[in-house]
Structures are given as C-alpha cells and as structure tokens.
Design a protein around this motif. Structure first.
Motif, short mmCIF file in Angstrom:
data_model
loop_
_atom_site.label_atom_id
_atom_site.label_comp_id
_atom_site.label_asym_id
_atom_site.label_seq_id
_atom_site.Cartn_x
_atom_site.Cartn_y
_atom_site.Cartn_z
N ILE A 65 0.69 -1.68 0.82
CA ILE A 65 1.85 -1.69 1.71
C ILE A 65 1.76 -2.90 2.62
O ILE A 65 0.71 -3.16 3.23
CB ILE A 65 1.89 -0.41 2.57
CG1 ILE A 65 1.92 0.83 1.68
CG2 ILE A 65 3.10 -0.42 3.50
CD1 ILE A 65 1.72 2.10 2.45
N VAL A 66 2.84 -3.64 2.71
CA VAL A 66 2.92 -4.78 3.62
C VAL A 66 3.82 -4.38 4.78
O VAL A 66 4.95 -3.92 4.57
CB VAL A 66 3.46 -6.04 2.93
CG1 VAL A 66 3.59 -7.18 3.92
CG2 VAL A 66 2.53 -6.44 1.78
N MET A 67 3.32 -4.55 6.01
CA MET A 67 4.06 -4.14 7.21
C MET A 67 4.31 -5.32 8.14
O MET A 67 3.48 -6.23 8.25
CB MET A 67 3.28 -3.05 7.94
CG MET A 67 3.26 -1.71 7.23
SD MET A 67 2.09 -0.55 7.96
CE MET A 67 0.58 -1.14 7.19
N ASP A 68 5.45 -5.27 8.80
CA ASP A 68 5.79 -6.21 9.86
C ASP A 68 5.66 -5.46 11.18
O ASP A 68 6.55 -4.69 11.55
CB ASP A 68 7.22 -6.71 9.65
CG ASP A 68 7.73 -7.53 10.83
OD1 ASP A 68 6.90 -7.96 11.66
OD2 ASP A 68 8.95 -7.75 10.93
N PRO A 69 4.54 -5.61 11.90
CA PRO A 69 4.35 -4.84 13.13
C PRO A 69 5.43 -5.09 14.17
O PRO A 69 5.81 -4.17 14.90
CB PRO A 69 2.97 -5.31 13.63
CG PRO A 69 2.31 -5.90 12.43
CD PRO A 69 3.40 -6.49 11.60
N ARG A 70 5.93 -6.31 14.24
CA ARG A 70 6.94 -6.62 15.25
C ARG A 70 8.26 -5.94 14.94
O ARG A 70 8.91 -5.37 15.82
CB ARG A 70 7.15 -8.14 15.34
CG ARG A 70 8.10 -8.56 16.45
CD ARG A 70 8.28 -10.07 16.46
NE ARG A 70 8.97 -10.54 15.27
CZ ARG A 70 9.22 -11.82 15.01
NH1 ARG A 70 8.76 -12.75 15.83
NH2 ARG A 70 9.86 -12.18 13.93
N GLY A 71 8.65 -5.97 13.67
CA GLY A 71 9.93 -5.37 13.29
C GLY A 71 9.85 -3.88 13.00
O GLY A 71 10.87 -3.21 12.90
N GLY A 72 8.62 -3.36 12.85
CA GLY A 72 8.47 -1.94 12.58
C GLY A 72 8.93 -1.52 11.21
O GLY A 72 9.31 -0.36 11.00
N ARG A 73 8.90 -2.43 10.24
CA ARG A 73 9.31 -2.11 8.88
C ARG A 73 8.15 -2.33 7.91
O ARG A 73 7.18 -3.03 8.23
CB ARG A 73 10.52 -2.97 8.43
CG ARG A 73 11.76 -2.83 9.27
CD ARG A 73 12.27 -1.40 9.33
NE ARG A 73 12.60 -0.85 8.03
CZ ARG A 73 13.81 -0.89 7.47
NH1 ARG A 73 14.81 -1.50 8.11
NH2 ARG A 73 14.03 -0.33 6.30
N ALA B 164 6.54 1.62 14.77
CA ALA B 164 7.46 2.33 13.87
C ALA B 164 7.09 3.80 13.85
O ALA B 164 5.91 4.15 13.88
CB ALA B 164 7.39 1.75 12.45
N SER B 165 8.09 4.66 13.81
CA SER B 165 7.81 6.09 13.74
C SER B 165 7.16 6.41 12.40
O SER B 165 7.45 5.76 11.40
CB SER B 165 9.09 6.89 13.91
OG SER B 165 9.93 6.74 12.77
N PRO B 166 6.27 7.41 12.36
CA PRO B 166 5.65 7.77 11.07
C PRO B 166 6.68 8.14 10.00
O PRO B 166 6.47 7.84 8.83
CB PRO B 166 4.76 8.97 11.44
CG PRO B 166 4.49 8.81 12.89
CD PRO B 166 5.73 8.18 13.48
N GLN B 167 7.76 8.75 10.40
CA GLN B 167 8.80 9.13 9.43
C GLN B 167 9.45 7.89 8.83
O GLN B 167 9.68 7.81 7.63
CB GLN B 167 9.85 10.01 10.09
CG GLN B 167 10.86 10.61 9.10
CD GLN B 167 11.78 11.62 9.76
OE1 GLN B 167 11.70 11.84 10.97
NE2 GLN B 167 12.64 12.24 8.98
N ARG B 168 9.73 6.89 9.66
CA ARG B 168 10.30 5.63 9.17
C ARG B 168 9.32 4.91 8.27
O ARG B 168 9.69 4.35 7.23
CB ARG B 168 10.70 4.76 10.36
CG ARG B 168 10.88 3.27 10.06
CD ARG B 168 11.93 3.02 8.99
NE ARG B 168 13.25 3.36 9.44
CZ ARG B 168 14.34 3.29 8.66
NH1 ARG B 168 14.20 2.91 7.39
NH2 ARG B 168 15.52 3.62 9.12
N LEU B 169 8.04 4.90 8.66
CA LEU B 169 7.02 4.25 7.85
C LEU B 169 6.93 4.89 6.46
O LEU B 169 6.86 4.19 5.45
CB LEU B 169 5.66 4.32 8.55
CG LEU B 169 4.46 3.73 7.81
CD1 LEU B 169 4.68 2.26 7.51
CD2 LEU B 169 3.18 3.93 8.62
N PHE B 170 6.94 6.22 6.41
CA PHE B 170 6.87 6.91 5.12
C PHE B 170 8.11 6.60 4.29
O PHE B 170 8.01 6.35 3.07
CB PHE B 170 6.74 8.41 5.34
CG PHE B 170 6.29 9.17 4.12
CD1 PHE B 170 4.96 9.47 3.93
CD2 PHE B 170 7.20 9.54 3.13
CE1 PHE B 170 4.52 10.15 2.79
CE2 PHE B 170 6.78 10.21 1.99
CZ PHE B 170 5.45 10.51 1.82
#
Length: 304
Positions: free
Chosen positions: A160-168, A67-73
C-alpha cells in the motif's frame, strides 16, 4: 404479531457482532439501515480491521491521524481501476505532489503474516523526482527469514502506498503472483506482483532464497509501455491519479490484475519487436544509400 428485526438487539450486542465482521461485510452492513451505519462507523473497529489486514501499519500509528481508518480501508483494500489513473499534469498538479510517500508492505503465506515493513520515502528532492522510481522494503544486506518450507508461488504480497499529507492510499500489488522466475546468476526465486495504472506497470518483486529460507529483497519499480523506467515525478502523478480514481473490488480482480500484466508484457514485447524491425529497415536504407554513394563516386572517377 410484531416483527423482530436485528436492530431490536441491544446496541452493545450489535456492536460486538459487527466487530467480528471483516471489512467488506462491515461495509455492506453499514448500508442496510441508519442505525447499523452509525454502529459500523466506530473508529476503533475499523482501526482494528486495518491492523489485522495490514500488520505493518502498527509501526506508524500517526497514519490514522491523517486519514480515518474507514477511509484507509476503502482506499487500500480494493484494486485501483487501470484506466482511471490518468497522470496529472500542469503547474497545479506540481503543487499537489506529496513531500513524502509511505509504503506499508506485508508478505503472507496462507493468510499468516511472514514479513511486515513500513518504508518512508522523501519525494521533495530533485534527485528523487528525476531518478527512476524505486522503493526497497527489504535489502539484500538484511534478509528476513521466513522458513525453507514456504513455496514461493504461494506467497502473497500487499503493498500500500500512502500520502500522509493528503490522507489517501492505493494498493499497488496484485496480491498473488503474476509471474515466478529464477535469477539467472544467483538461482534465487523472483516472485513478481504487478498492477497496470495509466499505461505503466507497478511491479513489486520478492527475491526469495529457497536454500536458506530468507526473503533477500522486496522492491517496487515502475515501467512504461516501452520498458523504460518511470521517474519519481511521473510515478507520483500516476499514484495521485490512482488515489483519486475509482476502485474495483472482488476476488475476480486478482485474476484480472494478472491478465492485465500479461497483456502489458505482450504489448511491450510487440513494441520492442516493431522497434527492432524499424531499426533494421533504417540500417538497410542507410547501407543502400552508402552503397549508391560509393558506386556513384567510383563511376565518376572511372568515367572522368
């Protein structure tokens, strides 16, 4: 006379100025003009902002690849909408369930990070899907020292909970405590942080020993409106819905999260009391029926 605007500054000067902004200000600046939007989209700027906000992410640089850093933020900084997290269901959603969740956990005091951990959780096993959802970022066997002078009620938590596969990603912590309790047996302080999603409560608990100045445990669990633990599969559906749902920003959301937690607790208490009254009524009815049956039997024997 010609009008001078901020965009008349050299691009490198503007870029340097934009790197000094926080995430919300940088996002606002990117909405002003096309030129500022292009400068504000710099990947390294957003990566630095994410690492400054969540130091734990430094342990997993690969997360910035999915995921792009901007999307992550944009995903992780605001709060998820409580009503927007409608659990997914059906065979199609079963295929969308991620095989791994990554928890980025940061504990702060007065803006300074005290503890940063990243925890990967495999979610593909049947054991995880059917068991109560629980993630431990710090275990009692390996407590983290933070200092005896830190007031527990002033601790802030980012989870923060992240889904590495979905990038969200999605934030599942109220950041500031919604409740501070004492453990009935050990006397340790339990600092609670919670968000309500889809009618369920995601509650992170920081167990802090004021005597030794150690954080002994940091854990996340999910509970439904009846107080029952939500399974791993049910929690995954809630998290995926929250990741795809709308967000809310602003400082007022911190207080709103606390209000929703208090309403959830009152509702759970009311449901529990209502259930107890129904059980008492059922017991009375059963006792009455049993008494009538016994009296009828005695009457039948006497009148024979």
């Amino acid at each position: 006379m010609a009008t001078t605007t901020v965009e008349d500054l050299p691009a490198d000067v503007l870029a340097c100025a934009l790197r000094r902004l926080d995430g919300r200000s940088l996002a606002a600046a990117s909405c002003a003009t096309a030129g500022l939007r292009a400068l504000a989209a710099d990947r390294e700027t957003w990566r630095a902002l994410c690492l400054a906000r969540w130091p734990s992410l430094a342990a997993r640089p690969d997360l910035f690849l999915s995921a792009s850093p901007q999307r992550l933020f944009a995903d992780a900084f605001p709060f998820p909408c409580a009503d927007g997290a409608v659990p997914l269901s059906g065979a199609e959603s079963q295929q969308q369930l991620p095989g791994e969740l990554v928890s980025a956990v940061d504990v702060y005091h007065s803006g300074a990070p005290l503890l940063s951990r990243v925890v990967g959780t495999s979610t593909s096993s049947s054991w995880f899907l059917t068991s109560p959802f629980c993630v431990d970022a710090v275990e009692c066997k390996n407590p983290a020292p933070v200092g005896r002078t830190v007031p527990p009620a002033e601790l802030e938590l980012s989870w923060i909970v992240m889904d590495p596969r979905g990038g969200r990603a999605v934030n599942v912590s109220s950041r500031r405590p919604v409740a501070v309790d004492r453990h009935w047996y050990t006397g340790e302080t339990l600092v609670r942080y919670a968000v309500v999603l889809g009618g369920c409560k995601f509650e992170a608990t920081v167990t802090f020993s004021e005597e030794t100045g150690h954080i002994r445990e940091v854990s996340l669990a999910v509970e439904d409106a009846d107080g029952a633990a939500v399974s791993g599969e049910g929690s995954l559906r809630l998290l995926l819905a929250a990741m795809a749902g709308p967000r809310k920003g602003g400082e007022e959301e911190v207080e709103a999260a606390k209000g929703r937690y208090q309403e959830f607790v009152r509702s759970k208490r009311g449901r529990k009391e209502s259930k107890a009254r129904k059980e008492v009524l059922v017991d009375l009815c059963c006792s009455a029926v049993s008494a009538v049956a016994v009296l009828s039997f005695i009457a039948a024997v006497v009148l024979r």
